[in-house]
Design a protein around this motif. Structure first.
Motif, PDB file in Angstrom:
ATOM      1  N   HIS A   8       0.867  -1.173   0.000  1.00 20.54           N
ATOM      2  CA  HIS A   8       0.000   0.000   0.000  1.00 20.54           C
ATOM      3  C   HIS A   8       0.905   1.223   0.000  1.00 20.54           C
ATOM      4  N   SER A   9       0.489   2.254  -0.685  1.00 19.14           N
ATOM      5  CA  SER A   9       1.258   3.499  -0.700  1.00 19.14           C
ATOM      6  C   SER A   9       0.306   4.658  -0.915  1.00 19.14           C
ATOM      7  N   LYS A  10       0.345   5.638  -0.025  1.00 21.23           N
ATOM      8  CA  LYS A  10      -0.555   6.787  -0.172  1.00 21.23           C
ATOM      9  C   LYS A  10       0.156   7.924  -0.918  1.00 21.23           C
ATOM     10  N   THR A  11       1.420   8.160  -0.561  1.00 17.88           N
ATOM     11  CA  THR A  11       2.116   9.307  -1.158  1.00 17.88           C
ATOM     12  C   THR A  11       3.324   8.895  -2.008  1.00 17.88           C
ATOM     13  N   GLY A  12       3.467   7.607  -2.273  1.00 16.18           N
ATOM     14  CA  GLY A  12       4.416   7.170  -3.302  1.00 16.18           C
ATOM     15  C   GLY A  12       5.722   6.560  -2.843  1.00 16.18           C
ATOM     16  N   SER A  13       6.111   6.752  -1.574  1.00 14.50           N
ATOM     17  CA  SER A  13       7.426   6.240  -1.157  1.00 14.50           C
ATOM     18  C   SER A  13       7.472   4.711  -1.144  1.00 14.50           C
ATOM     19  N   THR A  14       6.448   4.103  -0.585  1.00 10.76           N
ATOM     20  CA  THR A  14       6.446   2.631  -0.511  1.00 10.76           C
ATOM     21  C   THR A  14       6.367   2.050  -1.918  1.00 10.76           C
ATOM     22  N   GLU A  15       5.633   2.730  -2.787  1.00  9.44           N
ATOM     23  CA  GLU A  15       5.552   2.265  -4.182  1.00  9.44           C
ATOM     24  C   GLU A  15       6.920   2.363  -4.869  1.00  9.44           C
ATOM     25  N   LYS A  16       7.643   3.450  -4.599  1.00  5.25           N
ATOM     26  CA  LYS A  16       8.983   3.602  -5.181  1.00  5.25           C
ATOM     27  C   LYS A  16       9.884   2.444  -4.753  1.00  5.25           C
ATOM     28  N   LYS A  44      -9.403   9.709   4.322  1.00  3.97           N
ATOM     29  CA  LYS A  44      -8.213  10.319   4.927  1.00  3.97           C
ATOM     30  C   LYS A  44      -7.641   9.295   5.918  1.00  3.97           C
ATOM     31  N   ALA A  45      -6.330   9.358   6.132  1.00  2.79           N
ATOM     32  CA  ALA A  45      -5.685   8.347   6.984  1.00  2.79           C
ATOM     33  C   ALA A  45      -6.382   8.221   8.339  1.00  2.79           C
ATOM     34  N   TYR A  46      -6.740   9.347   8.949  1.00  3.88           N
ATOM     35  CA  TYR A  46      -7.323   9.291  10.300  1.00  3.88           C
ATOM     36  C   TYR A  46      -8.752   8.749  10.305  1.00  3.88           C
ATOM     37  N   THR A  74       4.476  -1.712   3.501  1.00  3.26           N
ATOM     38  CA  THR A  74       3.515  -0.766   4.090  1.00  3.26           C
ATOM     39  C   THR A  74       4.175   0.558   4.462  1.00  3.26           C
ATOM     40  N   PRO A  75       3.452   1.658   4.332  1.00  2.00           N
ATOM     41  CA  PRO A  75       3.874   2.881   5.024  1.00  2.00           C
ATOM     42  C   PRO A  75       3.549   2.696   6.501  1.00  2.00           C
ATOM     43  N   ILE A  76       4.184   3.464   7.375  1.00  5.22           N
ATOM     44  CA  ILE A  76       3.830   3.431   8.803  1.00  5.22           C
ATOM     45  C   ILE A  76       2.892   4.597   9.093  1.00  5.22           C
ATOM     46  N   TRP A  77       1.787   4.267   9.702  1.00  9.96           N
ATOM     47  CA  TRP A  77       0.851   5.296  10.164  1.00  9.96           C
ATOM     48  C   TRP A  77       0.691   5.133  11.669  1.00  9.96           C
ATOM     49  N   SER A  78       1.037   6.156  12.411  1.00 13.20           N
ATOM     50  CA  SER A  78       0.918   6.109  13.885  1.00 13.20           C
ATOM     51  C   SER A  78       1.519   4.828  14.438  1.00 13.20           C
ATOM     52  N   PHE A  79       2.761   4.573  14.058  1.00 14.58           N
ATOM     53  CA  PHE A  79       3.559   3.439  14.567  1.00 14.58           C
ATOM     54  C   PHE A  79       3.010   2.065  14.172  1.00 14.58           C
ATOM     55  N   CYS A  80       2.115   2.044  13.192  1.00 19.72           N
ATOM     56  CA  CYS A  80       1.488   0.773  12.796  1.00 19.72           C
ATOM     57  C   CYS A  80       1.529   0.600  11.275  1.00 19.72           C
ATOM     58  N   ALA A 104       8.820  -1.795   5.209  1.00 12.66           N
ATOM     59  CA  ALA A 104       8.041  -0.613   5.580  1.00 12.66           C
ATOM     60  C   ALA A 104       8.834   0.626   5.228  1.00 12.66           C
ATOM     61  N   THR A 105       8.125   1.721   4.941  1.00  5.26           N
ATOM     62  CA  THR A 105       8.786   3.017   4.822  1.00  5.26           C
ATOM     63  C   THR A 105       8.164   3.943   5.857  1.00  5.26           C
ATOM     64  N   CYS A 106       9.007   4.797   6.435  1.00  2.97           N
ATOM     65  CA  CYS A 106       8.508   5.729   7.448  1.00  2.97           C
ATOM     66  C   CYS A 106       9.493   6.877   7.586  1.00  2.97           C
ATOM     67  N   THR A 107       9.138   7.868   8.401  1.00  2.00           N
ATOM     68  CA  THR A 107      10.082   8.969   8.597  1.00  2.00           C
ATOM     69  C   THR A 107      11.147   8.571   9.613  1.00  2.00           C
ATOM     70  N   ALA A 108      10.739   7.983  10.736  1.00  2.33           N
ATOM     71  CA  ALA A 108      11.728   7.642  11.770  1.00  2.33           C
ATOM     72  C   ALA A 108      11.266   6.570  12.737  1.00  2.33           C
ATOM     73  N   LEU A 109       9.978   6.513  12.986  1.00  2.00           N
ATOM     74  CA  LEU A 109       9.493   5.697  14.105  1.00  2.00           C
ATOM     75  C   LEU A 109       8.508   4.623  13.635  1.00  2.00           C
ATOM     76  N   PRO A 110       9.021   3.437  13.338  1.00  2.00           N
ATOM     77  CA  PRO A 110       8.132   2.386  12.832  1.00  2.00           C
ATOM     78  C   PRO A 110       7.349   1.651  13.915  1.00  2.00           C
ATOM     79  N   GLY A 111       7.700   1.856  15.201  1.00  2.56           N
ATOM     80  CA  GLY A 111       7.038   1.094  16.260  1.00  2.56           C
ATOM     81  C   GLY A 111       7.305  -0.388  16.064  1.00  2.56           C
TER      82      GLY A 111
HETATM   83  C1  LIG Z   1      -1.265   9.582   8.847  1.00  9.34           C
HETATM   84  C2  LIG Z   1       0.210   9.361   8.857  1.00  9.34           C
HETATM   85  C3  LIG Z   1       0.834   8.832   9.993  1.00  9.34           C
HETATM   86  C4  LIG Z   1       2.216   8.612  10.007  1.00  9.34           C
HETATM   87  N1  LIG Z   1       2.789   8.053  11.125  1.00  9.34           N
HETATM   88  C5  LIG Z   1       4.121   7.798  11.141  1.00  9.34           C
HETATM   89  C6  LIG Z   1       4.747   7.168  12.274  1.00  9.34           C
HETATM   90  O1  LIG Z   1       4.107   6.819  13.281  1.00  9.34           O
HETATM   91  N2  LIG Z   1       6.081   6.943  12.240  1.00  9.34           N
HETATM   92  C7  LIG Z   1       6.858   7.318  11.150  1.00  9.34           C
HETATM   93  O2  LIG Z   1       8.055   7.113  11.188  1.00  9.34           O
HETATM   94  N3  LIG Z   1       6.287   7.878  10.040  1.00  9.34           N
HETATM   95  C8  LIG Z   1       4.949   8.115  10.012  1.00  9.34           C
HETATM   96  N4  LIG Z   1       4.364   8.680   8.883  1.00  9.34           N
HETATM   97  C9  LIG Z   1       5.192   8.919   7.702  1.00  9.34           C
HETATM   98  C10 LIG Z   1       5.018   7.802   6.651  1.00  9.34           C
HETATM   99  O3  LIG Z   1       5.151   6.511   7.221  1.00  9.34           O
HETATM  100  C11 LIG Z   1       6.073   7.900   5.559  1.00  9.34           C
HETATM  101  O4  LIG Z   1       6.047   9.181   4.985  1.00  9.34           O
HETATM  102  C12 LIG Z   1       5.878   6.814   4.509  1.00  9.34           C
HETATM  103  O5  LIG Z   1       7.079   6.675   3.769  1.00  9.34           O
HETATM  104  C13 LIG Z   1       4.739   7.146   3.571  1.00  9.34           C
HETATM  105  O6  LIG Z   1       4.607   6.106   2.619  1.00  9.34           O
HETATM  106  P1  LIG Z   1       3.840   6.318   1.227  1.00  9.34           P
HETATM  107  O7  LIG Z   1       4.481   7.526   0.541  1.00  9.34           O
HETATM  108  O8  LIG Z   1       4.077   5.064   0.479  1.00  9.34           O
HETATM  109  O9  LIG Z   1       2.398   6.560   1.550  1.00  9.34           O
HETATM  110  C14 LIG Z   1       2.996   8.930   8.862  1.00  9.34           C
HETATM  111  C15 LIG Z   1       2.370   9.473   7.732  1.00  9.34           C
HETATM  112  C16 LIG Z   1       1.006   9.684   7.718  1.00  9.34           C
HETATM  113  C17 LIG Z   1       0.348  10.241   6.474  1.00  9.34           C
END
Ligand SMILES: Cc1cc2nc3c(=O)[nH]c(=O)nc-3n(C[C@H](O)[C@H](O)[C@H](O)COP(=O)(O)O)c2cc1C
Length: 161
Positions: A8-16, A44-46, A74-80, A104-111
């Motif tokens: 799954h990818s919402k903003t493209g990073s996981t797809e890349k 919306k994600a929330y 998967t992208p990480i959303w709220s540590f999940c 998984a792709t995330c900014t910093a905190l994958p939980g």
């Molecule tokens: C609703 C939401 C919640 C997120 N929560 C986290 C998080 O808990 N930890 C983290 O490291 N990144 C978090 N991120 C950042 C995304 O995991 C990160 O940008 C990811 O690469 C997005 O993947 P995508 O471009 O494939 O959708 C969050 C992003 C969104 C939109």
């Protein structure tokens, strides 16, 4: 190997990252089925229920019988993992004895997202071979994507185990 990459990818990073894994596996001679996971109704994600229960996905291949290896991203959303990926994992069929690799792709905190995905799968009799978490606050650049390429190369050896 006959490999499925489901992500799954919402903003493209996981797809890349998924695309890099696909290209590298194909370069190494494997056949890849590329599965973009999406909800029937985009929210919306929330707005999603976090655990993904009762979430309906658009048609995807849920029977993994014909694959030697299934890579799930998967992208990480709220540590999940996202609810979309959790719903996909729960709905998989014929997972017993199947090999999985998770990323998984995330900014910093994958939980504990990778563990969470893994426990859904192992409960269904699957084996988790390896995992990768790519962390970046910026769009994934070549250096970050090379982690995905190395991950794909490692699947070659692990897949034969
Ligand atoms: C609703 C939401 C919640 C997120 N929560 C986290 C998080 O808990 N930890 C983290 O490291 N990144 C978090 N991120 C950042 C995304 O995991 C990160 O940008 C990811 O690469 C997005 O993947 P995508 O471009 O494939 O959708 C969050 C992003 C969104 C939109």
């Amino acid at each position: 190997m006959n490999v499925a990459i489901a992500f799954h990818s919402k903003t493209g990073s996981t797809e890349k990252a998924a695309l890099v894994i696909k290209e590298q596996l194909e370069k190494n001679g494997h056949s890849v089925t590329f599965l973009r996971l999406a909800p029937e109704k985009e929210l919306k994600a929330y707005q999603y229920k976090k655990n993904g229960k009762e979430l309906k996905l658009k048609d995807s291949i849920s029977d993994v019988k014909k694959f030697d290896l299934i890579v799930v991203g998967t992208p990480i959303w709220s540590f999940c993992p996202t609810p979309i990926v959790l719903s996909y994992l729960r709905g998989l069929k014929n997972t017993s004895g199947k090999k999985f690799a998770l990323f998984a792709t995330c900014t910093a905190l994958p939980g504990t997202s990778i563990q969470r995905m893994g426990s859904i799968l192992t409960t269904k009799g699957a084996r988790i071979l390896t995992s990768l978490t790519i962390k970046s606050i910026f769009p994934l650049d070549e250096k970050k994507l090379s982690e995905a390429r190395r991950f794909a190369d490692s699947l070659e050896k692990i897949g034969k185990a």
